[in-house]
Design a protein around this motif. Sequence first.
Motif, PDB file in Angstrom:
ATOM      1  N   SER A  70      21.806   7.558  21.535  1.00 40.60           N
ATOM      2  CA  SER A  70      21.654   6.807  20.272  1.00 40.60           C
ATOM      3  C   SER A  70      22.665   5.657  20.258  1.00 40.60           C
ATOM      4  O   SER A  70      22.311   4.532  20.519  1.00 40.60           O
ATOM      5  N   SER A  71      23.920   5.949  19.943  1.00 43.85           N
ATOM      6  CA  SER A  71      25.015   4.981  20.070  1.00 43.85           C
ATOM      7  C   SER A  71      24.671   3.552  19.646  1.00 43.85           C
ATOM      8  O   SER A  71      24.810   2.615  20.432  1.00 43.85           O
ATOM      9  N   PRO A  72      24.226   3.364  18.399  1.00 46.08           N
ATOM     10  CA  PRO A  72      23.921   2.003  17.942  1.00 46.08           C
ATOM     11  C   PRO A  72      25.200   1.209  17.707  1.00 46.08           C
ATOM     12  O   PRO A  72      26.301   1.773  17.743  1.00 46.08           O
ATOM     13  N   ASN A  73      25.031  -0.086  17.485  1.00 45.25           N
ATOM     14  CA  ASN A  73      26.174  -0.959  17.241  1.00 45.25           C
ATOM     15  C   ASN A  73      26.296  -1.208  15.750  1.00 45.25           C
ATOM     16  O   ASN A  73      25.314  -1.598  15.109  1.00 45.25           O
ATOM     17  N   ASN A 126      27.721  10.477  19.758  1.00 49.38           N
ATOM     18  CA  ASN A 126      27.227   9.168  19.350  1.00 49.38           C
ATOM     19  C   ASN A 126      28.346   8.162  19.613  1.00 49.38           C
ATOM     20  O   ASN A 126      29.294   8.049  18.849  1.00 49.38           O
ATOM     21  N   HIS A 127      28.237   7.482  20.742  1.00 56.40           N
ATOM     22  CA  HIS A 127      29.273   6.534  21.168  1.00 56.40           C
ATOM     23  C   HIS A 127      29.023   5.196  20.463  1.00 56.40           C
ATOM     24  O   HIS A 127      28.539   4.232  21.045  1.00 56.40           O
ATOM     25  N   LEU A 128      29.323   5.190  19.172  1.00 56.77           N
ATOM     26  CA  LEU A 128      29.042   4.005  18.350  1.00 56.77           C
ATOM     27  C   LEU A 128      29.659   2.734  18.934  1.00 56.77           C
ATOM     28  O   LEU A 128      30.803   2.753  19.393  1.00 56.77           O
ATOM     29  N   ILE A 188      37.790  -3.717  26.843  1.00 55.03           N
ATOM     30  CA  ILE A 188      36.398  -4.137  26.706  1.00 55.03           C
ATOM     31  C   ILE A 188      35.456  -2.938  26.889  1.00 55.03           C
ATOM     32  O   ILE A 188      35.890  -1.828  27.188  1.00 55.03           O
ATOM     33  N   TYR A 189      34.161  -3.207  26.701  1.00 61.93           N
ATOM     34  CA  TYR A 189      33.133  -2.147  26.783  1.00 61.93           C
ATOM     35  C   TYR A 189      33.342  -1.242  27.994  1.00 61.93           C
ATOM     36  O   TYR A 189      33.357  -0.012  27.871  1.00 61.93           O
ATOM     37  N   HIS A 190      33.535  -1.845  29.171  1.00 66.66           N
ATOM     38  CA  HIS A 190      33.698  -1.061  30.401  1.00 66.66           C
ATOM     39  C   HIS A 190      34.896  -0.120  30.338  1.00 66.66           C
ATOM     40  O   HIS A 190      34.786   1.068  30.619  1.00 66.66           O
ATOM     41  N   ARG A 228      36.667   0.875  27.776  1.00 69.24           N
ATOM     42  CA  ARG A 228      36.580   1.891  26.728  1.00 69.24           C
ATOM     43  C   ARG A 228      35.668   3.026  27.188  1.00 69.24           C
ATOM     44  O   ARG A 228      35.896   4.188  26.899  1.00 69.24           O
ATOM     45  N   ASP A 229      34.642   2.675  27.974  1.00 72.21           N
ATOM     46  CA  ASP A 229      33.717   3.688  28.480  1.00 72.21           C
ATOM     47  C   ASP A 229      34.395   4.583  29.519  1.00 72.21           C
ATOM     48  O   ASP A 229      34.150   5.789  29.566  1.00 72.21           O
ATOM     49  N   ILE A 230      35.222   3.986  30.387  1.00 72.00           N
ATOM     50  CA  ILE A 230      35.916   4.808  31.396  1.00 72.00           C
ATOM     51  C   ILE A 230      36.913   5.731  30.691  1.00 72.00           C
ATOM     52  O   ILE A 230      37.008   6.919  31.005  1.00 72.00           O
ATOM     53  N   GLU A 259      18.425  -1.748  31.325  1.00 65.32           N
ATOM     54  CA  GLU A 259      19.224  -2.961  31.540  1.00 65.32           C
ATOM     55  C   GLU A 259      20.719  -2.663  31.635  1.00 65.32           C
ATOM     56  O   GLU A 259      21.493  -3.511  32.052  1.00 65.32           O
ATOM     57  N   GLN A 260      21.122  -1.434  31.287  1.00 62.85           N
ATOM     58  CA  GLN A 260      22.556  -1.111  31.419  1.00 62.85           C
ATOM     59  C   GLN A 260      22.875  -0.377  32.716  1.00 62.85           C
ATOM     60  O   GLN A 260      23.981   0.153  32.886  1.00 62.85           O
ATOM     61  N   SER A 261      21.918  -0.335  33.638  1.00 70.49           N
ATOM     62  CA  SER A 261      22.123   0.416  34.886  1.00 70.49           C
ATOM     63  C   SER A 261      23.365  -0.034  35.639  1.00 70.49           C
ATOM     64  O   SER A 261      24.149   0.788  36.121  1.00 70.49           O
ATOM     65  N   LEU A 262      23.545  -1.343  35.746  1.00 68.63           N
ATOM     66  CA  LEU A 262      24.683  -1.856  36.503  1.00 68.63           C
ATOM     67  C   LEU A 262      26.001  -1.420  35.857  1.00 68.63           C
ATOM     68  O   LEU A 262      26.927  -0.992  36.535  1.00 68.63           O
ATOM     69  N   HIS A 263      26.045  -1.515  34.541  1.00 71.72           N
ATOM     70  CA  HIS A 263      27.249  -1.094  33.815  1.00 71.72           C
ATOM     71  C   HIS A 263      27.652   0.324  34.214  1.00 71.72           C
ATOM     72  O   HIS A 263      28.801   0.609  34.532  1.00 71.72           O
ATOM     73  N   PHE A 264      26.668   1.240  34.205  1.00 71.74           N
ATOM     74  CA  PHE A 264      27.001   2.631  34.508  1.00 71.74           C
ATOM     75  C   PHE A 264      27.348   2.828  35.983  1.00 71.74           C
ATOM     76  O   PHE A 264      28.240   3.595  36.319  1.00 71.74           O
ATOM     77  N   LYS A 265      26.658   2.098  36.853  1.00 69.90           N
ATOM     78  CA  LYS A 265      27.024   2.182  38.277  1.00 69.90           C
ATOM     79  C   LYS A 265      28.481   1.772  38.458  1.00 69.90           C
ATOM     80  O   LYS A 265      29.230   2.402  39.195  1.00 69.90           O
TER      81      LYS A 265
HETATM   82  N1  ARG Z   1      26.168   0.626  21.975  1.00 73.09           N
HETATM   83  C1  ARG Z   1      25.412   0.436  23.171  1.00 73.09           C
HETATM   84  C2  ARG Z   1      24.113  -0.329  22.851  1.00 73.09           C
HETATM   85  O1  ARG Z   1      23.690  -0.334  21.735  1.00 73.09           O
HETATM   86  C3  ARG Z   1      25.038   1.721  23.870  1.00 73.09           C
HETATM   87  C4  ARG Z   1      26.198   2.610  24.261  1.00 73.09           C
HETATM   88  C5  ARG Z   1      25.821   3.635  25.267  1.00 73.09           C
HETATM   89  N2  ARG Z   1      26.866   4.546  25.585  1.00 73.09           N
HETATM   90  C6  ARG Z   1      27.934   4.254  26.330  1.00 73.09           C
HETATM   91  N3  ARG Z   1      28.846   5.189  26.508  1.00 73.09           N
HETATM   92  N4  ARG Z   1      28.088   3.101  26.880  1.00 73.09           N
HETATM   93  O2  ARG Z   1      23.528  -0.889  23.739  1.00 73.09           O
END
Ligand code: ARG
Length: 580
Positions: free
Chosen positions: A134-137, A171-173, A320-322, A324-326, A348-354
């Motif tokens: 889920s994790s909306p912004n 939920n990683h808001l 940054i996003y990266h 904070r995710d690590i 579209e977030q595949s690269l980010h997670f890789k």
């Molecule tokens: N907030 C991001 C979006 O709306 C999704 C986050 C996914 N979770 C994570 N740990 N990066 O695209």
Amino acid sequence: MSRNLPALFQERRNFVKDKISKCVAELFSDLSEEEVKAVIEVPPEEQMGDYAIPCFPFAKKLHKNPALIAAELKETLLRKKEILCMESAECAGGYCNIFMKRSKYVEGCLAKLSKEHLGVEKEGTGKTICMDYSSPNIAKNFHVGHLRTTVIGNSLYKIFDKLGYRVIRINHLGDWGTQFGKLIVAYRNWSSKEEVEKKGIEELLRIYVKFNSESKRNPELLDEARCWFVKMEQNDPEAIEIWEWFRKISMVEFERVYKLLGVSFDSYTGESFYRDKVPALSEELEKKNLLQESEGAKIISLEEYGMPPCLITKSDGGSIYHSRDIAAILYRKQTYHFDKCLYVTGLEQSLHFKQIFKAVELMGYNWAKDLVHIPYGLVSLGGEKLSTRTGNIIYAEDILKEAILRAKEAILAKNPELENKDNTARIVGVGAVIFHDLFNQRIKNVNFAWNEVLGFEGTTGPYVQYTYARAKSILRKSNYNDSAAEIDCGVLTDDVTYALVKVISGYGDAVREAAERYEPSVIARYLISVATAFNKFYHECPILHAEQKQKAARLGLVDMVQKIIRDACGLLGMECPEEM
Ligand code: ARG
């Protein structure tokens, strides 16, 4: 005869396959039980038997042609007919087809289903899975893409929970970042407390868009925004207060969607929670010699792995996003000791997670292999136009509300006498949206067209729910009493009934397969197989007017079907109405 199996669902492991593969492995010492089990098929048509062993895969190893292997298999299996509960075996085109003794087989299937949890084994007991979905912004709309991650994530949660795993729903808001500096400036210039309280996210979006256009003409606004974000990072009370308020306003709207969907979370620790954990991460990376400087920023170079660098801190020192995710990964491992950590986001977030998974691996954590990205395809909107609040942005809430409205119209047209219309419309409307989202493999793009979502026929949620309501209505009409049911399996052996029994006995396999592949569509397709087999049974086998023994057995079967449909719908996050 075509051997391409179009079956919606392929049963994979069960007690019969175990026994058959044991026999085969005893006959050919070069083959292992596992190897045999892996190839045993469930043929698409009744006349091909209950199971089929294709012999091509063994030809090379055994130095024999497939037809010969099939013939030898047949002889051996026939000799063990009794232990295997087999009726007969036949050879055809390199296959050995196996026909079971139906009444015995039905007995086995029903016994399996009568066990606790409808025969689903608790294979995950003692293991923990963190699920990030889920994790909306915040201050942005909850759009159809977020609807997908929410629905897929919720279903995977239910599936793993069913298998006995401890699942932590996170939920990683998206609640931290430079955009909030802009938003504060925009709010102070062009909005008011009243407007934001009244219009919520819509107002926040409006002023954010305005900021972006105004700042093109007046770049000073950008400096001002940067200042406000720095204040946020320094925990300035005024900045934090406004930001917290934006977060609260957004949460109210997200919660409305979650409530409609029946979704909840164990943790809402979003990006902001990790902002103070990035310095420690930076230090660890520094110690491990992984950090490089690049124009004032700190990065991990991933060139060797064919990826762009992973940014850890910006030139102003901010996270940054990266990063904070690590930091979140390390925190989750420490806090929950997960066996797996799953992320459901768009492809579209595949690269980010890789990148971030690679970073964790480079840090020397061998459990980096337990981090899994579960991507899904895009949603496009074809066919009829959706009604939206702002034209080009599609709110998830609008889709759900529209679905409920349309379900209500359908109910009024088809069954105006129905009690509790509003609740049923909610269950059907929301269920339709969920089912439509989950029916195709998640990686496929979804084209949203109302006639495909809400149809009462075909591969839709309402079709499955209607089948459930039909089964419940039969049980009501017959005053069916579960505990009194004594089933004579001998009367459940005609082709149509037998086919239904076989489908429902595959439930445990379907659940396991859905989990293994992180693929709720396995359950959705399984449900369509059950509903189709049941509706055929319903049309061809009289139930209420059958003779006593038959009636009792058929009712027992109907009862199992309704239990399975309800349970499997639950795994998708759908409810089932008792009547519709
Ligand atoms: N907030 C991001 C979006 O709306 C999704 C986050 C996914 N979770 C994570 N740990 N990066 O695209």
